[in-house]
Design a protein around this motif. Structure first.
Motif, PDB file in Angstrom:
ATOM      1  N   GLY A 316       0.838  -1.190   0.000  1.00 32.46           N
ATOM      2  CA  GLY A 316       0.000   0.000   0.000  1.00 32.46           C
ATOM      3  C   GLY A 316       0.871   1.237   0.000  1.00 32.46           C
ATOM      4  N   ALA A 317       0.474   2.270  -0.744  1.00 33.20           N
ATOM      5  CA  ALA A 317       1.289   3.486  -0.891  1.00 33.20           C
ATOM      6  C   ALA A 317       2.741   3.119  -1.186  1.00 33.20           C
ATOM      7  CB  ALA A 317       1.192   4.375   0.351  1.00 33.20           C
ATOM      8  N   PRO A 318       2.957   2.353  -2.255  1.00 43.47           N
ATOM      9  CA  PRO A 318       4.313   1.855  -2.525  1.00 43.47           C
ATOM     10  C   PRO A 318       5.354   2.965  -2.651  1.00 43.47           C
ATOM     11  CG  PRO A 318       2.851   1.499  -4.416  1.00 43.47           C
ATOM     12  CD  PRO A 318       1.995   1.888  -3.267  1.00 43.47           C
ATOM     13  N   ALA A 319       4.946   4.110  -3.158  1.00 47.57           N
ATOM     14  CA  ALA A 319       5.928   5.183  -3.361  1.00 47.57           C
ATOM     15  C   ALA A 319       6.581   5.599  -2.043  1.00 47.57           C
ATOM     16  CB  ALA A 319       5.264   6.390  -4.030  1.00 47.57           C
ATOM     17  N   LEU A 320       5.902   5.357  -0.932  1.00 50.89           N
ATOM     18  CA  LEU A 320       6.465   5.696   0.382  1.00 50.89           C
ATOM     19  C   LEU A 320       7.200   4.513   1.006  1.00 50.89           C
ATOM     20  CD1 LEU A 320       3.487   7.669   2.026  1.00 50.89           C
ATOM     21  CD2 LEU A 320       5.557   8.615   0.970  1.00 50.89           C
ATOM     22  N   SER A 321       7.303   3.409   0.290  1.00 51.79           N
ATOM     23  CA  SER A 321       7.934   2.226   0.868  1.00 51.79           C
ATOM     24  C   SER A 321       9.449   2.368   0.863  1.00 51.79           C
ATOM     25  CB  SER A 321       7.532   0.980   0.071  1.00 51.79           C
ATOM     26  OG  SER A 321       6.129   0.805   0.140  1.00 51.79           O
ATOM     27  N   THR A 322      10.079   1.731   1.838  1.00 49.66           N
ATOM     28  CA  THR A 322      11.539   1.769   1.949  1.00 49.66           C
ATOM     29  C   THR A 322      12.061   0.354   2.162  1.00 49.66           C
ATOM     30  OG1 THR A 322      11.245   2.229   4.309  1.00 49.66           O
ATOM     31  CG2 THR A 322      11.672   4.112   2.873  1.00 49.66           C
ATOM     32  N   MET A 323      13.365   0.189   1.870  1.00 45.41           N
ATOM     33  CA  MET A 323      13.994  -1.115   2.036  1.00 45.41           C
ATOM     34  C   MET A 323      14.789  -1.085   3.334  1.00 45.41           C
ATOM     35  SD  MET A 323      16.532  -3.088  -0.640  1.00 45.41           S
ATOM     36  CE  MET A 323      15.470  -2.984  -2.083  1.00 45.41           C
ATOM     37  N   ARG A 324      14.376  -1.913   4.269  1.00 42.81           N
ATOM     38  CA  ARG A 324      15.010  -1.890   5.598  1.00 42.81           C
ATOM     39  C   ARG A 324      16.479  -2.312   5.489  1.00 42.81           C
ATOM     40  NH1 ARG A 324      11.699  -4.143  10.656  1.00 42.81           N
ATOM     41  NH2 ARG A 324      10.922  -2.013  10.626  1.00 42.81           N
ATOM     42  N   GLY A 325      17.336  -1.488   6.097  1.00 42.95           N
ATOM     43  CA  GLY A 325      18.763  -1.821   6.115  1.00 42.95           C
ATOM     44  C   GLY A 325      19.505  -1.439   4.851  1.00 42.95           C
ATOM     45  N   HIS A 326      18.778  -0.865   3.899  1.00 46.70           N
ATOM     46  CA  HIS A 326      19.412  -0.444   2.640  1.00 46.70           C
ATOM     47  C   HIS A 326      18.967   0.978   2.329  1.00 46.70           C
ATOM     48  CE1 HIS A 326      20.788  -4.516   1.596  1.00 46.70           C
ATOM     49  NE2 HIS A 326      19.650  -4.911   2.123  1.00 46.70           N
ATOM     50  N   ASP A 327      19.931   1.850   2.126  1.00 43.40           N
ATOM     51  CA  ASP A 327      19.595   3.243   1.854  1.00 43.40           C
ATOM     52  C   ASP A 327      19.451   3.450   0.342  1.00 43.40           C
ATOM     53  OD1 ASP A 327      19.094   5.891   2.243  1.00 43.40           O
ATOM     54  OD2 ASP A 327      21.204   6.472   2.414  1.00 43.40           O
ATOM     55  N   LEU A 328      18.440   2.794  -0.230  1.00 41.41           N
ATOM     56  CA  LEU A 328      18.224   2.865  -1.676  1.00 41.41           C
ATOM     57  C   LEU A 328      16.929   3.610  -1.965  1.00 41.41           C
ATOM     58  CD1 LEU A 328      19.095  -0.825  -2.702  1.00 41.41           C
ATOM     59  CD2 LEU A 328      20.598   1.187  -2.705  1.00 41.41           C
ATOM     60  N   LYS A 329      17.009   4.505  -2.915  1.00 37.97           N
ATOM     61  CA  LYS A 329      15.841   5.302  -3.260  1.00 37.97           C
ATOM     62  C   LYS A 329      14.890   4.472  -4.140  1.00 37.97           C
ATOM     63  CE  LYS A 329      15.052   9.560  -5.859  1.00 37.97           C
ATOM     64  NZ  LYS A 329      13.747   9.948  -5.312  1.00 37.97           N
ATOM     65  N   ALA A 330      13.607   4.491  -3.797  1.00 39.64           N
ATOM     66  CA  ALA A 330      12.630   3.804  -4.639  1.00 39.64           C
ATOM     67  C   ALA A 330      12.517   4.521  -5.973  1.00 39.64           C
ATOM     68  CB  ALA A 330      11.269   3.760  -3.953  1.00 39.64           C
ATOM     69  N   MET A 331      12.434   3.747  -7.040  1.00 40.50           N
ATOM     70  CA  MET A 331      12.380   4.327  -8.387  1.00 40.50           C
ATOM     71  C   MET A 331      10.968   4.247  -8.953  1.00 40.50           C
ATOM     72  SD  MET A 331      14.519   2.749 -11.601  1.00 40.50           S
ATOM     73  CE  MET A 331      13.908   2.908 -13.282  1.00 40.50           C
ATOM     74  N   ARG A 332      10.326   3.090  -8.766  1.00 40.86           N
ATOM     75  CA  ARG A 332       9.000   2.899  -9.352  1.00 40.86           C
ATOM     76  C   ARG A 332       8.444   1.572  -8.843  1.00 40.86           C
ATOM     77  NH1 ARG A 332       9.933   2.214 -15.173  1.00 40.86           N
ATOM     78  NH2 ARG A 332       9.174   0.077 -15.123  1.00 40.86           N
ATOM     79  N   PHE A 333       7.132   1.448  -8.817  1.00 41.36           N
ATOM     80  CA  PHE A 333       6.512   0.171  -8.493  1.00 41.36           C
ATOM     81  C   PHE A 333       5.512  -0.164  -9.584  1.00 41.36           C
ATOM     82  CE2 PHE A 333       8.278   1.539  -4.542  1.00 41.36           C
ATOM     83  CZ  PHE A 333       8.676   0.383  -3.912  1.00 41.36           C
ATOM     84  N   ASP A 334       5.757  -1.259 -10.286  1.00 36.74           N
ATOM     85  CA  ASP A 334       4.766  -1.793 -11.213  1.00 36.74           C
ATOM     86  C   ASP A 334       3.992  -2.883 -10.463  1.00 36.74           C
ATOM     87  OD1 ASP A 334       5.864  -0.050 -13.048  1.00 36.74           O
ATOM     88  OD2 ASP A 334       7.072  -1.577 -14.031  1.00 36.74           O
ATOM     89  N   GLU A 335       3.140  -3.603 -11.161  1.00 36.39           N
ATOM     90  CA  GLU A 335       2.284  -4.530 -10.426  1.00 36.39           C
ATOM     91  C   GLU A 335       3.056  -5.573  -9.610  1.00 36.39           C
ATOM     92  OE1 GLU A 335      -1.235  -5.925 -12.861  1.00 36.39           O
ATOM     93  OE2 GLU A 335      -0.461  -4.261 -14.026  1.00 36.39           O
ATOM     94  N   GLU A 336       4.021  -6.196 -10.242  1.00 39.90           N
ATOM     95  CA  GLU A 336       4.758  -7.269  -9.557  1.00 39.90           C
ATOM     96  C   GLU A 336       6.242  -6.946  -9.441  1.00 39.90           C
ATOM     97  OE1 GLU A 336       3.102  -9.642  -8.184  1.00 39.90           O
ATOM     98  OE2 GLU A 336       1.230  -9.869  -9.336  1.00 39.90           O
ATOM     99  N   HIS A 337       6.595  -5.698  -9.637  1.00 40.49           N
ATOM    100  CA  HIS A 337       7.992  -5.278  -9.579  1.00 40.49           C
ATOM    101  C   HIS A 337       8.126  -4.042  -8.686  1.00 40.49           C
ATOM    102  CE1 HIS A 337       7.708  -7.258 -13.554  1.00 40.49           C
ATOM    103  NE2 HIS A 337       8.981  -7.557 -13.424  1.00 40.49           N
ATOM    104  N   GLY A 338       9.076  -4.092  -7.761  1.00 37.70           N
ATOM    105  CA  GLY A 338       9.497  -2.900  -7.021  1.00 37.70           C
ATOM    106  C   GLY A 338      10.909  -2.553  -7.461  1.00 37.70           C
ATOM    107  N   LEU A 339      11.109  -1.334  -7.921  1.00 35.56           N
ATOM    108  CA  LEU A 339      12.408  -0.942  -8.470  1.00 35.56           C
ATOM    109  C   LEU A 339      13.082   0.075  -7.541  1.00 35.56           C
ATOM    110  CD1 LEU A 339      10.347  -1.531 -10.983  1.00 35.56           C
ATOM    111  CD2 LEU A 339      12.224  -0.637 -12.360  1.00 35.56           C
ATOM    112  N   PHE A 340      14.335  -0.170  -7.199  1.00 36.13           N
ATOM    113  CA  PHE A 340      15.131   0.739  -6.381  1.00 36.13           C
ATOM    114  C   PHE A 340      16.407   1.084  -7.141  1.00 36.13           C
ATOM    115  CE2 PHE A 340      12.361  -1.393  -3.464  1.00 36.13           C
ATOM    116  CZ  PHE A 340      12.086  -0.461  -2.468  1.00 36.13           C
ATOM    117  N   ILE A 341      16.863   2.314  -6.964  1.00 36.02           N
ATOM    118  CA  ILE A 341      18.089   2.750  -7.632  1.00 36.02           C
ATOM    119  C   ILE A 341      19.297   2.260  -6.829  1.00 36.02           C
ATOM    120  CG2 ILE A 341      19.438   4.793  -8.297  1.00 36.02           C
ATOM    121  CD1 ILE A 341      16.658   6.210  -8.629  1.00 36.02           C
ATOM    122  N   ALA A 342      20.261   1.662  -7.523  1.00 34.65           N
ATOM    123  CA  ALA A 342      21.454   1.147  -6.839  1.00 34.65           C
ATOM    124  C   ALA A 342      22.640   1.155  -7.795  1.00 34.65           C
ATOM    125  CB  ALA A 342      21.210  -0.272  -6.332  1.00 34.65           C
ATOM    126  N   GLU A 343      23.807   1.464  -7.273  1.00 36.36           N
ATOM    127  CA  GLU A 343      25.035   1.411  -8.072  1.00 36.36           C
ATOM    128  C   GLU A 343      25.313  -0.028  -8.523  1.00 36.36           C
ATOM    129  OE1 GLU A 343      27.115   4.106  -8.858  1.00 36.36           O
ATOM    130  OE2 GLU A 343      25.339   5.184  -8.142  1.00 36.36           O
TER     131      GLU A 343
END
Lengths: 397, 397
Positions: A316-343
């Motif tokens: 719910g409200a995926p745009a506000l979701s975060t990855m615990r223990g990882h300081d990665l910015k969320a990029m986008r959420f499609d139906e079955e994909h959560g995308l985070f920006i990472a080097e």
């Protein structure tokens, strides 16, 4: 409305309403389907999985109970957040005076799970829903919000047909621009009608200051909360001045709970999100712990991003979701994909498991069949999410 | 991968995977819970209810089949949109060469509902999911997308353990910035590995031009589609030039389906939303009918708005939702409330029933247990939504 004769309840709730047996069946189905998770490490589950950190939720519930001891208002926590009879039971055992729900189906599940004194904090319409409301009022104390004369009369008629009494709270719009009457005068007028209707018991007023939860800035939130509550308390006082009963003045979400619980004239609060917490409420109520997460697996690892198997059908409200223990910015959420920006050299690879903190707990829980209940790193139980979905699914008997 | 020996399939899929019996149980549960709706007028249902206009969906499916007759590509429609074995069957009966799914659970439900030749259009990771994939490949033709060498090796190992063969399509990122390899060279390299792995069969390439569906402007969408498909077709040609098989080139959503189906070198399209349609896709594919609606009841009627009992727990992309037959602007959607702006004298009152066209069909369907299938104004059947939710709910056995 008060003291329903449980032992005499023998009417039939419309067929869409889950009976106690159906609730147990659901519980059994969930155990069969997900029970193999019990005993596993939390990182070793099929993903996406809904994780409930039970000790953290217990601490949240205990903290709320402890802090309310010095405040005038009681709590009737909103269970739309977790849709879990088990969590509701923990809240009641900690001193909650009853439960708040958003739908008639949530109310029925709670009553038929053995919980009592339910306030459906919304207006209800539709023949079957009113019949279900009237029937369930034979089995437990049940209240509902009203803001319309004809609808109020329809509820009274349903109650008379069922031989029950439904408690009603007049809904006042405290600035949220949703349901509810606009003025205290209108509230008094509707209260007068309710008081004269057989089948109903006038129990008070309700007005949720939900617009304040959209006001992260603390001082502005506080001033909006004060205006909202003065409107509601004013309505209650005028109803009493008209010689009508108004024992309950109900309001209060997690974003404003402590201000509202100490507002003179407010008798109970409906806050619910404090129990699970989420990224939306946390900045406004940071003394509660984030007890809800979603376990996800990395399914693709392009050079500049990490893609997990939890998208907007899992959060719910995926745009506000975060990855615990990882300081990665969320990029986008499609139906079955959560995308985070990472080097490219960031140490996450396909198959790795991560835990996401949802943006919004109620919209997250509602996607799942079950909680994986963890203590520390071990799954100790699976609990059903019931009812879930607009078709009150997960409980179909 | 080809011609699995159905009669010899006797391995056990991990316990989370629904067996055919569980699917029938779900079907029976849905009938018991919602069957009383059959025979009713569509306006006389408990709301919110998911309404499928079956004749309209049939016309959409027939129109797609008819138009594809003159195009080089076949269709393998994406069932993440409807999650309905019944609708999938209609699509296959109309000539679809198989089905596309987003998850392993969707694939299993389709196979165990008697449907064959399934392409899971996503990368999959996690021990149990790969085991389920390998097992289900014993029962039907099953393909999956891959973009990672280690993940590909893990799938091959799972297939060898299960004694099956999994078809794989190399995923190429055609500009959507999601999963997939960035260059045709990388695709050739991974294809070479796949061709050498026992347990896998190299079936081709896939690359969804999903970013084009975010490009409402027609000419820009067309140019982006051309760039996307040239990348994909190039990858296929290079794989063939390297002496490797590449019979399938799979792409194509509803926003671009006819361009993609006539792109030289594309062998099949994955479009799915055409069958139900929604407000998001309609401006881009307006020759398909809106066959999916959500029935809702007015639950509050303040002077300047109409509030219905379908909120963001009942609708996907609610902000794009519209009220059929009423030219009212959407104001806001909370969890259980949909708010529309309306003048005080607008003729909608508490208890009135309205029908909403969802913004996005897949996110809508996924909230519900069941479709109320209508022909004209009558409910003629209820069909389960299976599997739904990230916990593949609705099917728990």
């Amino acid at each position: 409305m008060r003291s329903p004769a449980r032992q005499q309840a023998k009417g039939t709730v419309p067929e869409l309403a889950p009976a106690a047996g159906a609730i147990q069946e659901t519980r059994d189905r969930v155990k069969r389907a997900y029970g193999s998770a019990i005993g596993r490490h939390r990182r070793d589950l099929v993903t996406p999985a809904l994780i409930l950190d039970l000790p953290a939720a217990r601490r949240n519930i205990a903290k709320m109970a402890e802090r309310l001891k010095t405040m005038p208002a009681k709590i009737r926590p909103h269970i739309k957040v977790h849709k879990s009879p088990e969590l509701a039971r923990l809240q009641v055992d900690a001193g909650a005076i009853g439960l708040s729900t958003a739908t008639i189906w949530e109310a029925i599940v709670m009553v038929r799970s053995g919980l009592d004194s339910i306030f459906i904090v919304n207006t209800l319409a539709g023949r079957e829903k009113l019949a279900a409301l009237a029937e369930i009022a034979r089995e437990a104390e049940v209240m509902v919000a009203v803001d319309d004369p004809q609808n109020t009369a329809d509820i009274a008629a349903a109650a008379r047909t069922a031989g029950s009494e439904v408690g009603v709270l007049i809904e006042v719009d405290t600035g949220m621009d949703r349901a509810g009457l606009d003025t205290p005068e209108q509230a008094v007028e509707l209260a007068r009608r309710v008081a004269g209707m057989e089948g109903l018991e006038l129990m008070g007023v309700t007005g949720y200051e939900g617009h304040c939860s959209l006001t992260p800035e603390r001082d502005l939130r506080a001033s909006r909360q004060r205006v909202a509550m003065s409107t509601l308390v004013d309505a209650a006082e005028r109803i009493r001045a008209a010689g009508l009963p108004c024992p309950i003045v109900s309001a209060g979400g997690t974003a404003t709970w402590d201000w509202t619980a100490t507002t003179h004239g407010v008798t109970e609060i409906q806050a619910g999100s404090y129990a699970l917490m989420d990224n939306f409420h946390f900045p406004m109520a940071g003394d509660f712990e984030k007890a809800l997460t979603v376990l996800a697996t990395v399914i693709s690892r392009p050079p500049d991003r990490v893609i997990v198997d939890a998208g907007n059908k899992s959060l719910g409200a995926p745009a506000l979701s975060t990855m615990r223990g990882h300081d990665l910015k969320a990029m986008r959420f499609d139906e079955e994909h959560g995308l985070f920006i990472a080097e490219p050299d960031y140490p996450l690879h396909v198959g790795d498991v991560v835990e996401l903190v949802p943006g919004y707990a109620p919209g997250t829980v509602n996607w799942y069949d079950a909680y994986h209940v963890v203590e520390g790193d071990r799954v100790v139980d699976v609990w059903p999410v019931i009812p879930r979905g607009p078709g009150h699914g997960g409980l179909i008997s």
